[in-house]
Design a protein around this motif. Structure first.
Motif, short mmCIF file in Angstrom:
data_model
loop_
_atom_site.label_atom_id
_atom_site.label_comp_id
_atom_site.label_asym_id
_atom_site.label_seq_id
_atom_site.Cartn_x
_atom_site.Cartn_y
_atom_site.Cartn_z
N SER A 51 -3.39 5.13 6.84
CA SER A 51 -2.35 5.81 6.19
C SER A 51 -1.28 5.05 5.32
O SER A 51 -0.71 4.20 6.10
CB SER A 51 -1.61 6.62 7.20
OG SER A 51 -2.49 7.56 7.97
N VAL A 52 -1.28 5.47 4.16
CA VAL A 52 -0.35 4.75 3.35
C VAL A 52 0.73 5.37 2.77
O VAL A 52 0.90 6.72 2.76
CB VAL A 52 -1.00 4.13 2.15
CG1 VAL A 52 -2.05 3.08 2.56
CG2 VAL A 52 -1.81 5.05 1.30
N VAL A 53 1.65 4.87 2.07
CA VAL A 53 2.68 5.67 1.34
C VAL A 53 2.48 5.91 -0.11
O VAL A 53 2.06 5.11 -0.90
CB VAL A 53 4.14 4.96 1.40
CG1 VAL A 53 5.18 5.71 0.77
CG2 VAL A 53 4.51 4.51 2.87
N GLU A 72 5.35 10.58 0.82
CA GLU A 72 4.20 11.33 1.76
C GLU A 72 3.30 10.57 2.32
O GLU A 72 3.14 9.25 1.78
CB GLU A 72 3.71 12.60 0.70
CG GLU A 72 2.92 12.08 -0.34
CD GLU A 72 2.23 13.28 -1.10
OE1 GLU A 72 2.53 14.51 -0.74
OE2 GLU A 72 1.43 13.32 -1.84
N LYS A 73 2.72 11.07 3.27
CA LYS A 73 1.55 10.16 4.02
C LYS A 73 0.32 10.51 3.21
O LYS A 73 -0.05 11.66 2.94
CB LYS A 73 1.59 10.67 5.41
CG LYS A 73 0.46 9.90 6.35
CD LYS A 73 0.66 10.46 7.56
CE LYS A 73 -0.49 9.86 8.51
NZ LYS A 73 -0.53 10.44 9.96
N TYR A 74 -0.76 9.64 3.13
CA TYR A 74 -1.83 9.73 2.48
C TYR A 74 -2.85 8.85 3.13
O TYR A 74 -2.93 7.53 2.98
CB TYR A 74 -1.64 9.60 0.94
CG TYR A 74 -2.89 9.96 0.09
CD1 TYR A 74 -3.01 11.01 -0.30
CD2 TYR A 74 -4.05 9.11 -0.18
CE1 TYR A 74 -4.30 11.68 -1.10
CE2 TYR A 74 -4.89 9.45 -0.82
CZ TYR A 74 -5.03 10.86 -1.18
OH TYR A 74 -6.13 11.10 -1.84
N ASP A 75 -3.99 9.37 3.42
CA ASP A 75 -5.05 8.75 4.06
C ASP A 75 -6.26 8.13 2.96
O ASP A 75 -6.49 8.95 2.16
CB ASP A 75 -5.62 9.61 5.18
CG ASP A 75 -5.05 9.66 6.15
OD1 ASP A 75 -4.04 9.08 6.53
OD2 ASP A 75 -5.25 10.92 6.87
N ILE A 76 -6.51 6.81 3.03
CA ILE A 76 -7.54 6.50 2.48
C ILE A 76 -8.42 5.68 3.16
O ILE A 76 -8.29 5.21 4.29
CB ILE A 76 -6.94 5.24 1.07
CG1 ILE A 76 -6.00 3.98 1.92
CG2 ILE A 76 -5.68 6.13 0.43
CD1 ILE A 76 -5.77 3.03 1.00
N ILE A 77 -9.84 5.32 2.57
CA ILE A 77 -10.68 4.51 3.15
C ILE A 77 -10.11 2.99 3.59
O ILE A 77 -9.72 2.30 2.57
CB ILE A 77 -12.04 4.58 2.50
CG1 ILE A 77 -12.56 5.67 2.67
CG2 ILE A 77 -13.15 3.56 3.26
CD1 ILE A 77 -13.57 5.81 1.51
N ILE A 89 1.93 -0.07 1.12
CA ILE A 89 2.82 0.10 2.35
C ILE A 89 2.18 0.90 3.33
O ILE A 89 1.84 2.22 2.91
CB ILE A 89 4.14 0.58 1.78
CG1 ILE A 89 4.77 -0.44 0.62
CG2 ILE A 89 5.12 0.66 3.01
CD1 ILE A 89 5.94 0.34 0.20
N LEU A 90 2.04 0.54 4.42
CA LEU A 90 1.41 1.42 5.38
C LEU A 90 2.59 2.45 5.78
O LEU A 90 3.71 2.27 5.95
CB LEU A 90 1.06 0.66 6.84
CG LEU A 90 -0.05 -0.34 6.56
CD1 LEU A 90 -0.17 -1.38 7.81
CD2 LEU A 90 -1.44 0.34 6.45
N PHE A 91 2.07 3.63 6.18
CA PHE A 91 3.03 4.68 6.55
C PHE A 91 3.55 4.30 7.69
O PHE A 91 4.80 4.66 8.03
CB PHE A 91 2.35 6.08 6.51
CG PHE A 91 3.26 7.04 6.55
CD1 PHE A 91 3.67 7.42 5.30
CD2 PHE A 91 3.63 7.80 7.56
CE1 PHE A 91 4.72 8.62 5.17
CE2 PHE A 91 4.42 8.83 7.64
CZ PHE A 91 5.31 9.40 6.24
N ASP A 92 3.06 3.45 8.68
CA ASP A 92 3.91 3.34 10.00
C ASP A 92 4.84 2.41 9.54
O ASP A 92 5.83 2.30 10.53
CB ASP A 92 2.65 2.20 10.80
CG ASP A 92 1.45 3.11 11.29
OD1 ASP A 92 1.62 4.52 11.42
OD2 ASP A 92 0.48 2.56 11.68
#
Length: 298
Positions: A51-53, A72-77, A89-92
């Protein structure tokens, strides 16, 4: 009892067909196995995400303070994740970026990178902070078409002369003090140098905006956005100067004040000196300079 020739041929033919069938079955099994392994790995990669920003749909102007409402949170491979210095930037880690400022304009719907954020807004007209203590700054009118056109840029060095009328009357018996004194239409004229060599630290456009800052800001944009902005009629108009900002010594400023009060700035002659020892903003960006010159011609 010995077999005849026809029986031997039938046996050989049957064995050959059996071997081909076995080989075909083994090949099919191998293809299925490899396909299963490949698809399983693909499926695993698709499920292995991070999950990235990402910026929401609204564009962010330069120097915008990042808040929860902007991202917002967005998932990528996982294999698409760019974790290099200044990368995604990691969403964490999102809490670490709240309050930071965007370094330049960022489009909505794009991933946010570490190198797009700064801790504080940079100083405007930073050259003022580096100005020597005994130097002063003055703004003088500038005719774009008569004094260098689009050649003159912040960082260039110029020379300024003034020609004015003397009180004496020109006649044949008058002995000129030097070559700078001459007569025209019965008037005795003299040319003097106001600034022998002075740096153009900045230029001001018709909206009283710093042209140095305009160039400075546009260099921070992404390449695609920069080209879009710089091809606009608004940008071309914004880099045409109406005044020059000069920094010089008190003696130079006294000389300028004297002639401004006496003859007015309309009689000043501005010439451009060599760039061999100058620090011109576009020298840092040769590509940007060639683009500007091309668009100005268009």
């Amino acid at each position: 009892m010995a077999k005849n020739v026809s029986e031997v041929k039938k046996t050989s033919s049957g064995s050959g067909k059996l071997i081909k069938k076995v080989a075909s079955v083994l090949l099919s099994v191998l293809i299925i196995a490899f396909s299963f392994i490949y698809l399983n790995n693909v499926d695993k990669s698709a499920r292995d995400t991070v999950s990235v920003v990402r910026i929401k749909s609204t564009d962010l102007p330069a120097y915008t303070a990042i808040s929860e409402n902007d991202i917002e949170k967005y998932d990528i491979i996982k294999k698409e994740f760019d974790g290099a210095d200044g990368g995604m930037i990691l969403f964490d880690e999102v809490s670490n970026i709240y309050g930071l400022l965007t370094a330049y304009y960022i489009r909505g719907g794009t991933f946010l990178y570490k190198n797009q954020l700064i801790e504080e807004k940079p100083q405007r007209n930073e050259w003022l902070y580096e100005l020597p203590d005994d130097y002063e700054v003055v703004t003088i009118p500038y005719d774009y078409m008569e004094a260098g056109g689009d050649i003159l840029l912040p960082g260039d060095t110029i020379k300024i002369r003034v020609t004015y009328e003397l009180e004496e009357t020109a006649d044949e018996e008058f002995v000129y003090a030097d070559e700078s004194t001459f007569s025209t239409e019965g008037k005795l004229m003299k040319t003097e140098v106001i600034f022998d060599s002075i740096i153009v630290t900045d230029m001001i456009n018709s909206k009283a905006q710093s042209i140095y800052e305009i160039y400075n800001e546009v260099t921070k944009l992404s390449e695609a956005t920069r080209q879009e902005v710089m091809k606009s009629a608004e940008f071309i108009a914004s880099i045409k100067p109406k005044a020059l900002v000069l920094s010089g010594t008190p003696d130079q400023m006294d000389m300028y004040a004297k002639f401004k009060a006496t003859v007015g700035t309309g009689n000043f002659l501005i010439t451009i000196l060599t760039r061999s020892n100058s620090y011109v903003i576009l020298d840092q960006l040769p590509t940007l300079e060639s683009e500007v010159q091309t668009w100005l011609k268009e």
